[in-house]
Design an enzyme around this catalytic site. Structure first.
Site, PDB file in Angstrom:
ATOM      1  N   HIS A 206       0.798  -1.240   0.000  1.00 51.46           N
ATOM      2  CA  HIS A 206       0.000   0.000   0.000  1.00 51.46           C
ATOM      3  C   HIS A 206       0.820   1.275   0.000  1.00 51.46           C
ATOM      4  CE1 HIS A 206       1.015  -0.002   4.240  1.00 51.46           C
ATOM      5  NE2 HIS A 206       0.545   1.211   4.333  1.00 51.46           N
TER       6      HIS A 206
HETATM    7  C1  UD1 Z   1      -2.328   5.386   6.084  1.00 51.02           C
HETATM    8  C2  UD1 Z   1      -1.020   5.869   6.731  1.00 51.02           C
HETATM    9  C3  UD1 Z   1       0.041   4.793   6.601  1.00 51.02           C
HETATM   10  C4  UD1 Z   1      -0.442   3.452   7.113  1.00 51.02           C
HETATM   11  C5  UD1 Z   1      -1.750   3.090   6.403  1.00 51.02           C
HETATM   12  C6  UD1 Z   1      -2.336   1.792   6.873  1.00 51.02           C
HETATM   13  C7  UD1 Z   1      -0.652   8.290   6.591  1.00 51.02           C
HETATM   14  C8  UD1 Z   1       0.150   9.352   5.944  1.00 51.02           C
HETATM   15  N1  UD1 Z   1      -0.528   7.055   6.084  1.00 51.02           N
HETATM   16  O1  UD1 Z   1      -2.073   5.221   4.695  1.00 51.02           O
HETATM   17  O2  UD1 Z   1       1.174   5.187   7.355  1.00 51.02           O
HETATM   18  O3  UD1 Z   1       0.537   2.487   6.853  1.00 51.02           O
HETATM   19  O4  UD1 Z   1      -2.697   4.144   6.656  1.00 51.02           O
HETATM   20  O5  UD1 Z   1      -3.469   1.451   6.151  1.00 51.02           O
HETATM   21  O6  UD1 Z   1      -1.356   8.569   7.521  1.00 51.02           O
HETATM   22  N2  UD1 Z   1      -9.423   4.646   1.828  1.00 51.02           N
HETATM   23  C9  UD1 Z   1     -10.637   4.013   1.749  1.00 51.02           C
HETATM   24  N3  UD1 Z   1     -11.239   3.655   2.916  1.00 51.02           N
HETATM   25  C10 UD1 Z   1     -10.717   3.917   4.133  1.00 51.02           C
HETATM   26  C11 UD1 Z   1      -9.487   4.572   4.205  1.00 51.02           C
HETATM   27  C12 UD1 Z   1      -8.852   4.929   3.036  1.00 51.02           C
HETATM   28  O7  UD1 Z   1     -11.147   3.756   0.673  1.00 51.02           O
HETATM   29  O8  UD1 Z   1     -11.331   3.565   5.162  1.00 51.02           O
HETATM   30  C13 UD1 Z   1      -8.732   5.010   0.570  1.00 51.02           C
HETATM   31  C14 UD1 Z   1      -9.042   6.407   0.127  1.00 51.02           C
HETATM   32  O9  UD1 Z   1      -9.078   6.412  -1.259  1.00 51.02           O
HETATM   33  C15 UD1 Z   1      -7.830   7.185   0.566  1.00 51.02           C
HETATM   34  C16 UD1 Z   1      -6.731   6.161   0.438  1.00 51.02           C
HETATM   35  O10 UD1 Z   1      -7.335   4.912   0.768  1.00 51.02           O
HETATM   36  O11 UD1 Z   1      -7.615   8.311  -0.195  1.00 51.02           O
HETATM   37  C17 UD1 Z   1      -5.573   6.406   1.349  1.00 51.02           C
HETATM   38  O12 UD1 Z   1      -5.978   6.547   2.716  1.00 51.02           O
HETATM   39  P1  UD1 Z   1      -5.074   7.403   3.730  1.00 51.02           P
HETATM   40  O13 UD1 Z   1      -5.611   7.322   5.091  1.00 51.02           O
HETATM   41  O14 UD1 Z   1      -4.838   8.758   3.169  1.00 51.02           O
HETATM   42  O15 UD1 Z   1      -3.664   6.692   3.636  1.00 51.02           O
HETATM   43  P2  UD1 Z   1      -3.247   5.158   3.667  1.00 51.02           P
HETATM   44  O16 UD1 Z   1      -2.646   4.826   2.367  1.00 51.02           O
HETATM   45  O17 UD1 Z   1      -4.348   4.287   4.162  1.00 51.02           O
END
Ligand code: UD1
Length: 369
Positions: A206
């Site tokens: 991821h």
């Molecule tokens: C975040 C953390 C990362 C951690 C990871 C675990 C930061 C900068 N990054 O990354 O350190 O390893 O979580 O999962 O905080 N999304 C969904 N549903 C959700 C959550 C996210 O669809 O419940 C999708 C959305 O499109 C979103 C993308 O995932 O834009 C990324 O989510 P985000 O929380 O920004 O970062 P992660 O890649 O999950």
């Protein structure tokens, strides 16, 4: 009463906060609050973990959701400030390195609230990782820094942190793993996916550096397609990765591979059972490097560096970068039986939360006398 606000936001926070909250419950002088920022909001990224870990419903849910870094961090700060002004906590506990950790710590620091950072001092020295920025800033503004491995102390001291603020407490994520390791056996995930113990590899992916560029992600997928000729793979797909795979037309390739099982993100207990019985894990996660070390399951990390060096120095982890040739070679080595089980790092004994809460109580009581 000592008022402590605990912050969670994203998936890896939940297993870190659970043992701390539980330990706080054992001390009647502590009034503990749980605030969920809503950085992760899908049931499979959040609620499942509350259920599996027996976490209490958050006192406050901010519901900030996804967004660019500035938007996400800014929204959490705007929502949290008035809440903290109302609660007036003596202390805030933040865990890990996600955007919620950073945003909450910044608000608390400006309001003069003491901050405890659990999992402090980890450094990849890679400024392209958003988490590295979060780690450095949070450590700089925290008052009590709880570290999971000795290397973290050297990092902090190099940055000028006073040694008195650093406590080698062990690893709260491993507290949770040890607590649930036996219970996880009740999960039927192996039967559901028709897997036999020890005869499959688990893949997770991821990190933006691996999934955002079409060429990079395409090459990783090609490597997986070669590895599946030798062993069955299970790949629970993170929502970010899922979007990218679909956008680049790579998901179809995986679905048609034959020997790669694609699943939605799994719950804590299901994933723990899957990892525990895996022949190896191929990942770019931070936490999974630690979990595999604790379980003594070989881990191959598709990154150029790690902020958790103890996992490769004494644990089961190997850092290999993301070139498809290397991924293939390393997987084949493990499949052919060259496994490295490693040793369990010091203080990863299931008692980190107890040590942390003891220190915090002492510090808070010192303040009131
Ligand atoms: C975040 C953390 C990362 C951690 C990871 C675990 C930061 C900068 N990054 O990354 O350190 O390893 O979580 O999962 O905080 N999304 C969904 N549903 C959700 C959550 C996210 O669809 O419940 C999708 C959305 O499109 C979103 C993308 O995932 O834009 C990324 O989510 P985000 O929380 O920004 O970062 P992660 O890649 O999950």
């Amino acid at each position: 009463m000592i008022k402590i606000v605990n912050i969670v936001g994203a998936r890896p926070n939940f297993m870190k906060i659970a043992p701390l909250l539980e330990e706080m419950k054992n001390h009647s002088e502590i009034e503990a609050f749980l605030i969920h920022t809503g950085q992760h909001y899908d049931d499979k990224m959040s609620q499942t973990f509350f259920d599996d870990l027996g976490l209490p419903k958050p006192n406050i849910y901010l519901g900030v959701g996804s967004g660019n870094h500035g938007v996400q961090t800014g929204k959490i700060m705007m929502e949290l400030e008035p809440i903290l002004q109302e609660i007036k906590p003596d202390l805030m506990v933040v865990v890990g390195d996600v955007n919620s950790t950073l945003a909450a710590a910044l608000v608390a620091a400006k309001l003069g609230i003491k901050i405890a950072h659990v999992e402090a001092g980890l450094r990849s020295y890679d400024w392209e990782m958003p988490e590295e920025i979060n780690r450095v800033v949070v450590d700089r503004i925290s008052d009590y820094l709880f570290i999971t491995e000795k290397e973290a102390q050297d990092n902090l001291i190099k940055e000028g942190v006073d040694k008195e603020k650093i406590f080698f407490s062990g690893n709260v994520m491993i507290d949770t793993l040890l607590k649930h390791k036996e219970r996880a056996e009740d999960s039927h995930i192996l039967e559901e996916l028709s897997l036999s113990s020890g005869r499959y590899g688990v893949v997770t992916l991821h990190r933006p550096s691996n999934v955002e560029d079409e060429n990079v992600l395409g090459k990783i997928v090609d490597a997986l397609l070669k590895v599946q000729d030798h062993i069955q793979l299970v790949f629970p797909v993170h929502p970010r990765t899922n979007k990218q795979l679909e956008q680049f037309g790579l998901k179809e390739k995986l679905l048609q591979s034959g020997n790669i099982k694609i699943t939605e993100p799994l719950g804590y207990l299901e994933f723990l059972k899957l990892t525990k019985h895996a022949g190896f894990v191929l990942t770019d996660s931070g936490g999974i490097q630690e979990e595999t070390t604790a379980l003594q399951v070989p881990c191959i990390t598709m990154r150029e560096n790690t902020e958790r060096p103890v996992t490769s120095r004494i644990g089961s982890n190997k850092i290999i970068g993301n070139s498809p040739e290397r991924i293939y070679e390393e997987c084949l080595e493990v499949i052919s039986g060259k496994v490295r089980k490693g040793m369990i790092p010091e203080q990863w004994d299931g008692k980190a939360a107890q040590r942390i809460v003891k220190v915090l109580l002492g510090k808070m009581q010192e303040k009131t006398v």
